[in-house]
Design a protein around this motif. Structure first.
Motif, PDB file in Angstrom:
ATOM      1  N   ASP A  17       0.796  -1.148   0.117  1.00 13.27           N
ATOM      2  CA  ASP A  17      -0.043   0.079   0.071  1.00 13.27           C
ATOM      3  C   ASP A  17       0.968   1.154   0.099  1.00 13.27           C
ATOM      4  O   ASP A  17       0.484   2.273  -0.617  1.00 13.27           O
ATOM      5  CB  ASP A  17      -1.090   0.013   1.145  1.00 13.27           C
ATOM      6  N   GLU A  18       1.830   1.061   0.716  1.00 14.66           N
ATOM      7  CA  GLU A  18       2.742   2.530   0.743  1.00 14.66           C
ATOM      8  C   GLU A  18       3.746   2.554  -0.497  1.00 14.66           C
ATOM      9  O   GLU A  18       4.020   3.716  -0.793  1.00 14.66           O
ATOM     10  CB  GLU A  18       3.824   2.241   2.073  1.00 14.66           C
ATOM     11  N   ARG A  19       4.239   1.631  -0.766  1.00 18.75           N
ATOM     12  CA  ARG A  19       5.519   1.636  -1.756  1.00 18.75           C
ATOM     13  C   ARG A  19       5.261   0.933  -3.069  1.00 18.75           C
ATOM     14  O   ARG A  19       6.100   1.161  -3.844  1.00 18.75           O
ATOM     15  CB  ARG A  19       6.461   1.258  -1.116  1.00 18.75           C
ATOM     16  N   GLY A  20       4.339   0.224  -3.325  1.00 14.23           N
ATOM     17  CA  GLY A  20       3.718  -0.614  -4.616  1.00 14.23           C
ATOM     18  C   GLY A  20       4.287  -1.839  -4.439  1.00 14.23           C
ATOM     19  O   GLY A  20       5.117  -2.344  -3.929  1.00 14.23           O
ATOM     20  N   SER A  25       9.394  -7.391  -1.106  1.00 19.45           N
ATOM     21  CA  SER A  25      10.465  -8.633  -1.034  1.00 19.45           C
ATOM     22  C   SER A  25      10.371  -9.282   0.272  1.00 19.45           C
ATOM     23  O   SER A  25       9.784  -8.735   1.266  1.00 19.45           O
ATOM     24  CB  SER A  25      11.906  -8.127  -1.364  1.00 19.45           C
ATOM     25  N   MET A  26      10.776 -10.283   0.312  1.00 20.68           N
ATOM     26  CA  MET A  26      11.040 -11.109   1.471  1.00 20.68           C
ATOM     27  C   MET A  26      11.647 -10.309   2.494  1.00 20.68           C
ATOM     28  O   MET A  26      11.413 -10.218   3.752  1.00 20.68           O
ATOM     29  CB  MET A  26      11.691 -12.435   1.261  1.00 20.68           C
ATOM     30  N   ARG A  27      12.734  -9.800   1.952  1.00 21.91           N
ATOM     31  CA  ARG A  27      13.817  -8.773   3.020  1.00 21.91           C
ATOM     32  C   ARG A  27      12.996  -7.643   3.527  1.00 21.91           C
ATOM     33  O   ARG A  27      13.122  -7.227   4.733  1.00 21.91           O
ATOM     34  CB  ARG A  27      14.981  -8.379   2.265  1.00 21.91           C
ATOM     35  N   ALA A  28      12.271  -6.957   2.548  1.00 21.66           N
ATOM     36  CA  ALA A  28      11.516  -5.920   2.907  1.00 21.66           C
ATOM     37  C   ALA A  28      10.315  -5.911   3.924  1.00 21.66           C
ATOM     38  O   ALA A  28      10.294  -5.532   5.116  1.00 21.66           O
ATOM     39  CB  ALA A  28      10.979  -5.100   1.774  1.00 21.66           C
ATOM     40  N   VAL A  29       9.816  -7.221   3.772  1.00 23.90           N
ATOM     41  CA  VAL A  29       8.714  -7.682   4.754  1.00 23.90           C
ATOM     42  C   VAL A  29       9.319  -8.129   6.034  1.00 23.90           C
ATOM     43  O   VAL A  29       8.675  -7.654   7.091  1.00 23.90           O
ATOM     44  CB  VAL A  29       7.723  -8.702   4.198  1.00 23.90           C
ATOM     45  N   GLU A  31      12.047  -7.061   7.388  1.00 23.29           N
ATOM     46  CA  GLU A  31      12.380  -5.904   8.344  1.00 23.29           C
ATOM     47  C   GLU A  31      11.341  -5.227   8.903  1.00 23.29           C
ATOM     48  O   GLU A  31      11.404  -4.751   9.872  1.00 23.29           O
ATOM     49  CB  GLU A  31      13.141  -4.966   7.257  1.00 23.29           C
ATOM     50  N   ARG A  32       9.877  -5.329   8.258  1.00 22.48           N
ATOM     51  CA  ARG A  32       8.874  -4.621   8.819  1.00 22.48           C
ATOM     52  C   ARG A  32       8.239  -5.517  10.170  1.00 22.48           C
ATOM     53  O   ARG A  32       7.722  -5.098  11.113  1.00 22.48           O
ATOM     54  CB  ARG A  32       7.842  -4.434   8.028  1.00 22.48           C
ATOM     55  N   VAL A  33       8.523  -6.859  10.136  1.00 19.53           N
ATOM     56  CA  VAL A  33       8.177  -7.382  11.224  1.00 19.53           C
ATOM     57  C   VAL A  33       9.190  -7.769  12.357  1.00 19.53           C
ATOM     58  O   VAL A  33       9.035  -8.707  13.246  1.00 19.53           O
ATOM     59  CB  VAL A  33       7.423  -8.678  10.825  1.00 19.53           C
ATOM     60  N   GLY A  34      10.587  -7.516  12.035  1.00 16.96           N
ATOM     61  CA  GLY A  34      11.748  -7.676  12.904  1.00 16.96           C
ATOM     62  C   GLY A  34      12.041  -8.923  12.797  1.00 16.96           C
ATOM     63  O   GLY A  34      12.486  -9.558  14.110  1.00 16.96           O
ATOM     64  N   LEU A  35      12.176  -9.747  11.723  1.00 19.31           N
ATOM     65  CA  LEU A  35      12.525 -11.081  11.651  1.00 19.31           C
ATOM     66  C   LEU A  35      13.835 -10.832  10.196  1.00 19.31           C
ATOM     67  O   LEU A  35      13.657 -10.014   9.673  1.00 19.31           O
ATOM     68  CB  LEU A  35      11.504 -11.897  11.215  1.00 19.31           C
ATOM     69  N   THR A  36      14.232 -11.951  10.316  1.00 15.01           N
ATOM     70  CA  THR A  36      15.286 -12.298   9.173  1.00 15.01           C
ATOM     71  C   THR A  36      14.239 -12.803   7.951  1.00 15.01           C
ATOM     72  O   THR A  36      13.330 -13.441   8.283  1.00 15.01           O
ATOM     73  CB  THR A  36      16.223 -13.467   9.170  1.00 15.01           C
ATOM     74  N   SER A  37      14.755 -12.555   6.776  1.00 13.15           N
ATOM     75  CA  SER A  37      13.974 -13.330   5.568  1.00 13.15           C
ATOM     76  C   SER A  37      13.953 -14.585   5.715  1.00 13.15           C
ATOM     77  O   SER A  37      12.765 -14.960   5.247  1.00 13.15           O
ATOM     78  CB  SER A  37      14.542 -12.611   4.144  1.00 13.15           C
TER      79      SER A  37
END
Length: 188
Positions: A17-20, A25-29, A31-37
């Protein structure tokens, strides 16, 4: 749905929603939840499975926005409410929304099931329900995807009131679909 999986999918949807969609990516998600990919994989699998999860999440949200599907509500009201819920979902999640049109739902389409139930309750002959379901689904998903991606030509002579005009046009199109269903019921 598992709480951790739901959190991950919610954050993936927020990211889209924010960035398209291209930013997901697995990495971006992760980071948002505080885990490694790598820690995401047990919950959502790979990126394709994550996209499938987003489709399921959109269907869940659509079902929640539409509400219950009681058989005692007139099918015409249900079809209008369903169409409006689809349109509202497209506007809440314009970047993720095209996934509903471009990616089959692994868990089955909530929208397809709701349309079939509505058409059945309207008295559409069983042999005609799949065809009308596909046609109405194609209209709802195609029209609303075109709206949010800019793929539909502007129909307004008054650009200042484009939003109001497009809502009125959409409602008029829903009325046309209802008349089509009524004709199908009468002809058969």
């Amino acid at each position: 749905m598992d709480d951790k999986r739901r959190l991950i999918l919610d954050q993936a949807l927020a990211l889209v929603d924010e960035r398209g969609l291209s930013a997901m990516s697995m990495r971006a998600v992760a980071e948002r939840v505080g885990l490694t990919s790598m820690a995401l994989y047990p919950y959502v699998g790979g990126k394709d499975a994550l996209l499938d999860g987003l489709v399921d999440l959109l269907h869940l949200e659509l079902g929640s926005a539409y509400g219950d599907d009681p058989a005692d509500i007139d099918w015409r009201q249900r079809l209008r409410a369903l169409g409006r819920a689809v349109r509202e979902l497209s506007r809440r999640h314009p970047s993720a929304y095209p996934l509903l049109l471009n990616r089959p739902s692994p868990g089955g389409s909530w929208l397809t099931a709701a349309l079939r139930n509505t058409l059945h309750d309207a008295g559409v002959p069983a042999a005609e329900v799949p065809r009308l379901t596909r046609m109405i689904c194609a209209f709802l998903l195609g029209y609303t995807t075109g709206e949010v991606t800019g793929g539909l030509p502007s129909g307004s002579l008054d650009p200042e009131n484009e939003v109001e005009n497009s809502a009125a046009e959409f409602d008029a199109d829903l009325d046309d679909l209802i008349r089509l269903v009524e004709v199908t019921i009468r002809v058969v």
